[in-house]
Design a protein around this motif. Sequence first.
Motif, mmCIF file in Angstrom:
data_model
loop_
_atom_site.group_PDB
_atom_site.id
_atom_site.type_symbol
_atom_site.label_atom_id
_atom_site.label_comp_id
_atom_site.label_asym_id
_atom_site.label_seq_id
_atom_site.Cartn_x
_atom_site.Cartn_y
_atom_site.Cartn_z
ATOM 1 N N VAL A 306 39.086 41.807 45.721
ATOM 2 C CA VAL A 306 39.923 40.978 46.598
ATOM 3 C C VAL A 306 38.952 39.974 47.615
ATOM 4 C CG1 VAL A 306 40.940 40.576 48.681
ATOM 5 C CG2 VAL A 306 41.383 42.893 47.826
ATOM 6 N N LEU A 307 39.160 38.827 47.033
ATOM 7 C CA LEU A 307 38.028 37.308 47.818
ATOM 8 C C LEU A 307 38.743 36.926 49.266
ATOM 9 C CD1 LEU A 307 38.517 35.224 44.065
ATOM 10 C CD2 LEU A 307 36.700 36.734 44.766
ATOM 11 N N GLU A 308 37.575 36.740 49.436
ATOM 12 C CA GLU A 308 37.981 36.327 51.578
ATOM 13 C C GLU A 308 37.179 34.960 51.928
ATOM 14 O OE1 GLU A 308 37.834 39.276 54.163
ATOM 15 O OE2 GLU A 308 38.009 41.163 52.336
ATOM 16 N N VAL A 309 37.901 33.513 52.452
ATOM 17 C CA VAL A 309 37.162 32.860 51.872
ATOM 18 C C VAL A 309 36.920 32.839 52.844
ATOM 19 C CG1 VAL A 309 36.925 30.096 51.519
ATOM 20 C CG2 VAL A 309 38.311 32.131 50.358
ATOM 21 N N VAL A 310 35.063 31.987 53.504
ATOM 22 C CA VAL A 310 34.620 31.762 55.187
ATOM 23 C C VAL A 310 33.774 29.989 55.281
ATOM 24 C CG1 VAL A 310 33.630 32.687 57.139
ATOM 25 C CG2 VAL A 310 34.999 34.109 55.562
ATOM 26 N N GLY A 311 33.687 29.504 55.966
ATOM 27 C CA GLY A 311 33.527 28.191 56.063
ATOM 28 C C GLY A 311 34.283 26.984 56.034
ATOM 29 N N GLU A 312 33.866 26.157 56.071
ATOM 30 C CA GLU A 312 34.196 24.768 56.698
ATOM 31 C C GLU A 312 34.770 23.996 54.737
ATOM 32 O OE1 GLU A 312 31.389 21.385 55.180
ATOM 33 O OE2 GLU A 312 30.906 21.836 57.330
#
Length: 369
Positions: A306-312
């Motif tokens: 499962v992919l989780e995206v963090v950041g700008e």
Amino acid sequence: MSVEDPCDDTPSDAAPYRGPDRRQSGGTPVSVEVASDVDPLVPGVGDEKQPEPLHQEELGAPPAGTAAQVVHTREHAPPLRIPELGGTAEHRPPVPTPVPAISSRGWLVAIGGRLEDAAIIDRFIWLCGGSAARLLIIPTASNQTDTGRWYQRLFLRHGAARADIMRLQRRGDHVDAKQLQTLADATGVFFTGGNQLKLATCIIGTPLAERLHARFARGMPVAGTSAGAAFLSAHMIAFGQEGGVPHAGMVTTCGGLGLTERFIIDQHFRERDRLGRLLTAVAYNPFVVGLGVDENTAVFISPDDVLEVVGEGAVTVVDPEDLDTSHILEALPGTPLELPGMRVSLIEAGGTHTGHQVASETAAGQSIR
């Protein structure tokens, strides 16, 4: 501004990597620079914009998972003691080593370069044990002598208990039992940016790579930024051309570290206009899902993919599940590729991606056909 890793395959401030220096005979000892050798972080390049770290409770619950004892071996390596698994084995694996069972793996963290966002740094440290985290930094990809120390100071500032540096510059450099023990004691590994082909030629097929696989199989998180992110997967983009339209011959791939066979990773993605080369890479390998990670953005890949995206920024997902056909076999070099059914999704910070479908509850995800 952050110290960036002369960024991946096209370093702007250093000569291109041309393989190991074979003028010297034998390898040189690999040094490990321990955290106690480093002064507290002082103002300097990359420091002025660092936000305050998040508290651990803001990062959510720890990932669930069970440990598995998985060791793979290779024909040409000498017997290698693996204290955490017990005993001595003679190593005969294929390269890259097969990925362990899903439930046993550690988290993978692929960062698109220019790492500044505190949420990325703090979540990686949290996955590695929070205030008890013992990180091993491998700056092999970089041609800058201070890259490892910069990340060492960064992780210590954000609350890691230790942040050691393993300096490995050539394939022939000798990694002794003491250095392997440093990896055995680590709770997380971080690859800096630079040139991913240097990482591949120095590390793949060595006892160090084997130990990385064994630790990852037992749940240790592994992260990389820029070139270090590209290196994590079994299929690695070595270099390629910029542009949004896929062309035959636009990209060159080779074997990476092999911690995931499910994804192929590109970085500095929208900043360097790399959609075309990622589409081409997936067309050559239509069983993998392409991940294009923007700068100062990370995709956290859980043990069950499962992919989780963090950041700008965002992560571009290239999914070949519905690809009807491709004429890449007949296409002449430079010819645009037709890829009917190839699915492209954009996942922004806070979004998730499960399997082949963007989670419906993620408003940031856009499906592009």
